[in-house]
Design a protein around this motif. Structure first.
Motif, PDB file in Angstrom:
ATOM      1  N   LEU A  97       3.202   5.916  -3.075  1.00  0.00           N
ATOM      2  CA  LEU A  97       4.353   6.620  -3.644  1.00  0.00           C
ATOM      3  C   LEU A  97       4.199   6.810  -5.149  1.00  0.00           C
ATOM      4  O   LEU A  97       4.576   7.853  -5.694  1.00  0.00           O
ATOM      5  CB  LEU A  97       5.648   5.856  -3.349  1.00  0.00           C
ATOM      6  N   THR A  98       3.632   5.814  -5.817  1.00  0.00           N
ATOM      7  CA  THR A  98       3.469   5.892  -7.266  1.00  0.00           C
ATOM      8  C   THR A  98       2.189   6.612  -7.667  1.00  0.00           C
ATOM      9  O   THR A  98       1.978   6.873  -8.863  1.00  0.00           O
ATOM     10  CB  THR A  98       3.462   4.482  -7.876  1.00  0.00           C
ATOM     11  N   GLY A  99       1.321   6.921  -6.696  1.00  0.00           N
ATOM     12  CA  GLY A  99       0.078   7.619  -6.992  1.00  0.00           C
ATOM     13  C   GLY A  99      -1.044   6.725  -7.459  1.00  0.00           C
ATOM     14  O   GLY A  99      -2.113   7.216  -7.842  1.00  0.00           O
ATOM     15  N   SER A 100      -0.836   5.411  -7.445  1.00  0.00           N
ATOM     16  CA  SER A 100      -1.891   4.491  -7.882  1.00  0.00           C
ATOM     17  C   SER A 100      -2.897   4.183  -6.781  1.00  0.00           C
ATOM     18  O   SER A 100      -3.893   3.498  -7.024  1.00  0.00           O
ATOM     19  CB  SER A 100      -1.266   3.188  -8.402  1.00  0.00           C
ATOM     20  N   GLN A 101      -2.642   4.674  -5.569  1.00  0.00           N
ATOM     21  CA  GLN A 101      -3.557   4.482  -4.445  1.00  0.00           C
ATOM     22  C   GLN A 101      -3.564   5.751  -3.605  1.00  0.00           C
ATOM     23  O   GLN A 101      -2.523   6.398  -3.430  1.00  0.00           O
ATOM     24  CB  GLN A 101      -3.115   3.272  -3.606  1.00  0.00           C
ATOM     25  N   ASP A 102      -4.720   6.121  -3.099  1.00  0.00           N
ATOM     26  CA  ASP A 102      -4.837   7.298  -2.242  1.00  0.00           C
ATOM     27  C   ASP A 102      -4.508   6.959  -0.794  1.00  0.00           C
ATOM     28  O   ASP A 102      -4.659   5.816  -0.352  1.00  0.00           O
ATOM     29  CB  ASP A 102      -6.255   7.868  -2.306  1.00  0.00           C
ATOM     30  N   ALA A 126       0.830  -1.204   0.000  1.00  0.00           N
ATOM     31  CA  ALA A 126       0.000   0.000   0.000  1.00  0.00           C
ATOM     32  C   ALA A 126       0.865   1.254   0.000  1.00  0.00           C
ATOM     33  O   ALA A 126       0.588   2.220  -0.733  1.00  0.00           O
ATOM     34  CB  ALA A 126      -0.925  -0.010   1.216  1.00  0.00           C
ATOM     35  N   PHE A 127       1.924   1.234   0.797  1.00  0.00           N
ATOM     36  CA  PHE A 127       2.820   2.393   0.828  1.00  0.00           C
ATOM     37  C   PHE A 127       3.452   2.620  -0.547  1.00  0.00           C
ATOM     38  O   PHE A 127       3.561   3.757  -1.017  1.00  0.00           O
ATOM     39  CB  PHE A 127       3.925   2.182   1.870  1.00  0.00           C
ATOM     40  N   TYR A 128       3.890   1.542  -1.178  1.00  0.00           N
ATOM     41  CA  TYR A 128       4.477   1.658  -2.521  1.00  0.00           C
ATOM     42  C   TYR A 128       3.463   2.241  -3.501  1.00  0.00           C
ATOM     43  O   TYR A 128       3.787   3.131  -4.300  1.00  0.00           O
ATOM     44  CB  TYR A 128       4.968   0.289  -2.990  1.00  0.00           C
ATOM     45  N   ASN A 129       2.226   1.761  -3.461  1.00  0.00           N
ATOM     46  CA  ASN A 129       1.189   2.261  -4.368  1.00  0.00           C
ATOM     47  C   ASN A 129       0.925   3.747  -4.144  1.00  0.00           C
ATOM     48  O   ASN A 129       0.653   4.487  -5.100  1.00  0.00           O
ATOM     49  CB  ASN A 129      -0.100   1.465  -4.181  1.00  0.00           C
TER      50      ASN A 129
END
Length: 748
Positions: A363-368, A358-361
């Motif tokens: 960072l990439t902006g694919s998850q809020d 979730a943290f990685y997502n």
């Protein structure tokens, strides 16, 4: 040793200098030389004293690996990145960071390259780091484009250029005031929005001379920010010099005032990539770094006075440097305890668990961001520095007891300071954009470190037939003060003193007009910063070297072996290495560094008009911890005796080939940097990780249209080879990709 004793010693040195000058002056009173020839002579001598390495003899008798990169060599490739200049110097180890050399990481002979903090960085013979004693990390670095010479000196002569004597000195020489009307216009443009405009004009009228020089450089950046945005930089540098030559019956003098201003705005980040993302696109940047930005301003005032007679000269420099910087950047995720991973851990293994994914997502902006823990912390490392002082150096040649002596002695009072006013803000990732969560900005680090330092050195070179023996000593007398300036923490302060004498001995034996052997030994020293606990010891070592030189004017060869016997290694955590702004230092005990430096050059005349110059530089380095220990330092971890130092390649090679005529030239440089460990021991995130070996080819060519100017083209990384140069502090970061540039120079 108390301050009174120190003052007496320094007063004695100054008195000796003044007495010697007075004696020489009196002896020279009857000498008369034409004013014009005096003016030329004193100016040439003065320019020489701005440098470390002289040009007097074809065969250099200096001990240590002395490398001079003059203006002609700098013009060959027209490098604007100090890293690319220094890759061809033996014994230099570099950790690249941004690809443009904005904030270099340079070490010599195995010393950590981290923020160039273990070498003396000088401009025109004066310490140029923001706060060389109080906060040695060089977040400011002079613009390479305006330099007319770069000098690297390693070995026993390091005692002349403290405080750091563990590795050596880097001196950058700015343009001298010309003796007649002279100017340059240099404009270029290239890949990734790169553009440069450089110009200067100077003249000397009677005894008064002046120089004005300016450089503007910018680029859009080669990294690709997710969602779009800037990843480039813009830099400016303006310098003015005023010089007055005064010729007299007894001695000649030069007075010079140097004023400079520089600034930079760069959309740079510490955030890198996972290894998988790097393999897919090494130039990608995650959207979480969209607000990262460095903004700094630097001002410099330097006054030089130079006086010379038949067998002596004295150079006095008074200087003041001010540096203000603010780096706004991602620090990590909001944390309440130690259950969540750091950015380095997340990018090293994003699939470790649901939280890291979730943290990685995010960072990439694919998850809020949803939970409090998933909010992002951005920090503004706002710092103000100053560095000021006065130094005086005397060189004297005389005969005593039938032997020729060359005395060099100097004294310096230096003062520097850093004030940290760090703050943090909290952001949410929302639809691939950073949005403030509405909370107030909070102070994180509010402190001051300040140092007053007296230093003195004395060196004597005695010539006995073919043997030159040099003995010297340097004294460093440091008073350091740390103050926590946060409200309610005013009683948290520390005062420290350091008093040390550092001896040196070297010898050069002349075998012939073209060849000689050298040997040297000196004590290495690196002070601790004011805020460090007194339990952290200074770095200390005994450094040896043995080698030889050959130079017949057409072919040259230098081979030097070195051994650094480190009794106590000292390293520190900066944001660039550990992702932390606490600047904590660590001791690593005994370490051995063994190496070999080879440099050679040869020029072949292909025709009456065309030459083929060739040069080679090779460095072999081995390092080894002598004891086992457990460390909280990210780059060490749990060390076992025999482990190697991080970011130190075993093999480095640079080969330079050229075709040169009076009107055109073509140059190529091939450099190889071996793999490097990212951590010495076990138990830290990057244990077992290495950077890959990297081979890069740079080329340049120019054609001179005589009175119509010169056109040049250049290609950095001709074959577009990119590798991971570091995974610090947060993920994999790339070397510079292929970049082309075309430019035009007009001299008048």
């Amino acid at each position: 040793m108390n301050n009174l004793a120190i003052g007496k010693k320094l007063s004695l040195v100054i008195a000796i200098q003044l007495a010697l000058v007075s004696q020489v002056s009196a002896a020279d009173k009857d000498s008369n030389t034409a004013a014009d020839s005096d003016k030329t002579s004193v100016n040439d001598s003065y320019i020489e004293k701005m440098q470390i390495i002289g040009h007097d003899a074809r065969l250099s008798k200096q001990t240590g690996s002395a490398t001079l990169i003059d203006e002609l060599e700098l013009e060959q490739f027209k490098f604007d990145d100090i890293n690319r200049v220094l890759y061809s110097v033996p014994g230099v180890n570099i950790r690249e960071e941004d690809g443009y050399g904005l904030r270099p990481n340079i070490g010599f002979r195995g010393a950590t390259p981290e923020r160039s903090k273990k070498i003396n960085i000088m401009e025109d013979g004066v310490l140029i780091g923001p706060a060389p004693y109080s906060a040695a990390s060089a977040y400011y670095f002079p613009m390479t484009s305006k330099m007319t010479a770069i000098e690297v000196f390693k070995g026993p002569a390091a005692i002349k250029y403290g405080p750091n004597t563990v590795a050596g000195s880097l001196n950058m020489v700015t343009r001298a005031v010309p003796q007649s009307s002279e100017g340059l216009i240099d404009v270029s443009a290239g890949s990734d929005g790169f553009a440069k405009a450089h110009g200067y004009y100077g003249n000397t009228i009677d005894n008064f001379g002046f120089l004005i020089e300016g450089v503007h450089m910018r680029a859009d950046g080669f990294k690709e920010l997710d969602g779009g945005g800037d990843t480039g930089f813009e830099k400016n540098d303006i310098m003015a010099k005023l010089r007055y030559d005064l010729a007299g019956d007894s001695f000649d003098q030069v007075f010079e005032l140097k004023l400079a201003y520089a600034d930079e705005t760069s959309d740079e980040t510490y955030l890198g990539l996972t290894d998988d993302d790097f393999a897919a696109n090494p130039n990608r940047r995650y959207v979480a770094s969209q607000l990262d930005n460095m903004d700094w301003q630097h001002t410099q005032v330097q006054f030089n006075h130079f006086i010379t007679g038949d067998n002596f000269d004295v150079t006095t420099r008074v200087y003041r440097n001010d540096f203000d910087r603010a780096w706004y950047k991602i620090n990590g995720f909001k944390q309440f305890d130690n259950t969540y991973e750091s950015l380095q851990e997340i990018l090293a293994n994003p699939d470790k668990n649901e939280d890291t994914r979730a943290f990685y997502n995010i960072l990439t902006g694919s998850q809020d961001s949803v939970t409090e823990a998933q909010k992002l912390i951005l920090g503004n490392n706002d710092r103000t520095y100053y560095s000021q002082g006065i130094q005086s150096d005397l060189n004297l040649q005389l005969e005593l007891f039938g032997l020729e002596h060359q005395f060099a002695t100097g004294v310096r009072f230096h003062q520097d300071q850093i004030e940290r006013n760090h703050t943090t803000d909290v952001y949410l990732m929302q639809q691939a954009n950073l949005v403030s969560d509405g909370s107030d900005t909070k102070a994180s680090t509010t402190d001051r470190e300040k140092t007053d330092a007296w230093s003195v050195y004395l060196q004597d070179t005695i010539s006995i037939s073919a043997l030159d023996i040099t003995a010297g000593v340097r004294g460093e007398f440091i008073d350091a003060h740390y103050q926590n300036r946060a409200p309610g923490e005013e009683l948290n302060y520390l005062n420290k003193t350091t008093r040390i004498w550092l001896p040196s001995f070297s010898a050069f034996y002349t075998l012939s007009d073209n060849a000689g052997l050298l040997f040297g030994v000196h004590e290495g020293f690196l002070p601790t910063s004011p805020k460090q606990d007194p339990s952290i010891d200074v770095e200390s070592s005994i450094n040896y070297e043995l080698g030889g030189r050959y130079n017949d004017g057409n072919f040259n060869l230098e081979l030097i072996g070195f051994f650094n016997d480190i009794s106590n290694l000292k390293e520190g955590c900066q944001f660039s290495s550990c992702g932390s702004d606490d600047d904590t230092e660590f001791n690593g005990g005994e370490v051995d560094i063994l190496g070999l430096e080879l440099t050679s050059g040869y020029s072949i005349s292909l025709t009456d008009d065309i030459d083929l110059p060739m040069s080679l530089s090779y460095t072999y380095t081995q390092s080894e911890f002598k004891t086992s220990f457990e460390s909280g330092f990210d780059m060490w971890g749990n060390v076992t005796a025999g482990d190697e130092l991080p970011y130190l390649p075993e093999n480095q090679l640079a080969v330079n080939l050229g075709l040169v005529s009076d009107q055109w030239d073509v140059n190529m440089i091939v450099r190889y940097i071996g793999e490097m460990k990212e951590a010495s021991g076990e138990g830290v995130v990057l244990s077992g990780s290495t950077t890959e070996a990297l081979t890069v080819v740079d080329m340049s060519a120019s054609y001179n249209f005589n009175q119509y100017g010169l056109v040049y083209v250049k290609a950095d990384n001709l074959f577009d080879t990119q590798e991971i140069v570091s995974r610090r502090p947060y993920g994999a970061r790339p070397s510079k990709p292929q970049q082309f540039q075309v430019g035009y120079q007009y001299r008048f």
